[in-house]
Design an enzyme around this catalytic site. Structure first.
Site, PDB file in Angstrom:
ATOM      1  N   ASP A  67      -6.185   6.568  -1.323  1.00 25.82           N
ATOM      2  CA  ASP A  67      -5.943   6.781  -0.338  1.00 25.82           C
ATOM      3  C   ASP A  67      -4.886   7.530  -0.114  1.00 25.82           C
ATOM      4  OD1 ASP A  67      -4.098   5.139  -1.124  1.00 25.82           O
ATOM      5  OD2 ASP A  67      -5.284   2.924  -0.729  1.00 25.82           O
ATOM      6  N   ASN A 136      -4.038  -9.607   0.431  1.00 21.89           N
ATOM      7  CA  ASN A 136      -5.178 -10.293   0.983  1.00 21.89           C
ATOM      8  C   ASN A 136      -7.046  -9.706   0.805  1.00 21.89           C
ATOM      9  OD1 ASN A 136      -5.610  -7.838   1.740  1.00 21.89           O
ATOM     10  ND2 ASN A 136      -4.732  -7.540   4.497  1.00 21.89           N
ATOM     11  N   HIS A 138      -8.218  -6.671   0.399  1.00 22.17           N
ATOM     12  CA  HIS A 138      -8.152  -5.376   0.280  1.00 22.17           C
ATOM     13  C   HIS A 138      -8.412  -4.452  -0.967  1.00 22.17           C
ATOM     14  CE1 HIS A 138      -3.321  -3.980   0.418  1.00 22.17           C
ATOM     15  NE2 HIS A 138      -4.221  -3.584  -0.213  1.00 22.17           N
ATOM     16  N   GLU A 143      -8.922  -3.042   4.843  1.00 15.54           N
ATOM     17  CA  GLU A 143      -8.663  -4.440   4.994  1.00 15.54           C
ATOM     18  C   GLU A 143      -9.619  -5.482   5.463  1.00 15.54           C
ATOM     19  OE1 GLU A 143      -6.105  -4.623   4.279  1.00 15.54           O
ATOM     20  OE2 GLU A 143      -3.809  -3.681   5.084  1.00 15.54           O
TER      21      GLU A 143
END
Ligand code: F6R
Length: 267
Positions: A67, A136, A138, A143
């Site tokens: 990313d 979280n 990811h 996400e």
């Protein structure tokens, strides 16, 4: 999912570096997927040391990063391209032409995403994809509630991810709220997925990924559907798993299978 629990972060880095080095030695032109963030830094230091010691060469290796922040040019000090150059590529014998990081400043987002997927395909796919995990759940910047079959695209970062990464930006500095990221479908096509996590802050996410249902609420749980997912974590990141001893037992058995000593009865 193979879960390997090591004593501490240093052992996690050494275990993963050894695995990657062995893969490159076995297949010098391998295609390696890479991640940024704090977790792989120790692993990258190990890879640099292995290269300097002549234990591995990256001359024929190609890499694809997961990313990049959308809106940051490659030369920006907070760009993931800059991070990779500084922490790995500048210190190993890789050909820079063979290092790909998604372009965060492409004029045409859809085209940049399609081009990235096509570049991976042209190299024959990713042999081993290194991953971290967000608190979280990811992976990459996929996400919660990302499609489990998603491909490379632009994603809106969650508030928790923006808060977690704010430490890398100076007060008042522009911090992107968007990223270009490989999709979960892209990651699932890698031949091996190697996820690393250290520290108690990751314990809940690790538990959700390993023991929870496969759900878009925890994107990393999609790795339960991966044919060869290896999760390497320290004791702190493993601390919320229901049965840590079970995973340690499996690892001991795996090692016995790989290195049967004289007189070891067959399983
Ligand atoms: C980075 C990436 C992210 C990180 C994750 C964990 O390229 O894809 O998914 O792996 O946010 O980051 P750290 O290691 O900083 O906790």
């Amino acid at each position: 999912m193979k879960v390997v629990i090591q004593d501490d972060a240093a052992q996690v880095a050494a275990y993963c570096a050894d695995l990657i080095v062995r893969r490159i030695v076995a297949r010098p032109a391998m295609v390696l997927g890479l991640a940024t963030g704090a977790t792989p830094l120790a692993l990258y230091r190990e890879l640099v040391a292995a290269c300097r010691a002549g234990r591995v060469s990256f001359r024929e290796v190609s890499t694809f990063n997961l990313d990049e922040y959308w809106g940051l040019p490659a030369v920006h000090p907070q760009s993931y391209r800059h991070f990779m150059d500084r922490h790995l590529f500048d210190h190993i014998d890789i050909d820079p032409v063979n290092t790909a990081v998604p372009r965060g400043d492409a004029a045409n987002a859809a085209q940049a995403c399609a081009d990235y997927e096509a570049a991976i395909a042209r190299k024959g796919g990713i042999d081993l994809q290194l991953l971290g995990i967000g608190r979280n759940g990811h992976i990459g910047f996929n996400e919660p509630f990302s499609s489990l079959r998603s491909r490379t695209r632009i994603k809106t970062l969650s508030r928790s991810t923006i808060a977690d990464n704010a430490r890398f930006f100076a007060a008042g500095e522009f911090q992107p709220h968007l990223a270009i990221t490989m999709g979960i479908g892209t990651i699932l096509e890698s031949r091996t997925a190697l996820l690393v996590a250290t520290g108690a802050a990751k314990a809940a996410a690790i538990r959700a990924m390993v023991e929870g249902p496969v759900t878009a609420s925890c994107p990393a749980s999609a790795l339960q559907l991966h044919e060869r997912a290896v999760v390497v974590i320290d004791e702190a990141a493993a601390s919320a798993l229901t049965d840590v001893e079970f995973f340690k037992h499996i690892e001991r058995e795996n090692r016995r299978l790989e290195n049967p000593g004289p007189g070891t009865p067959p399983h």
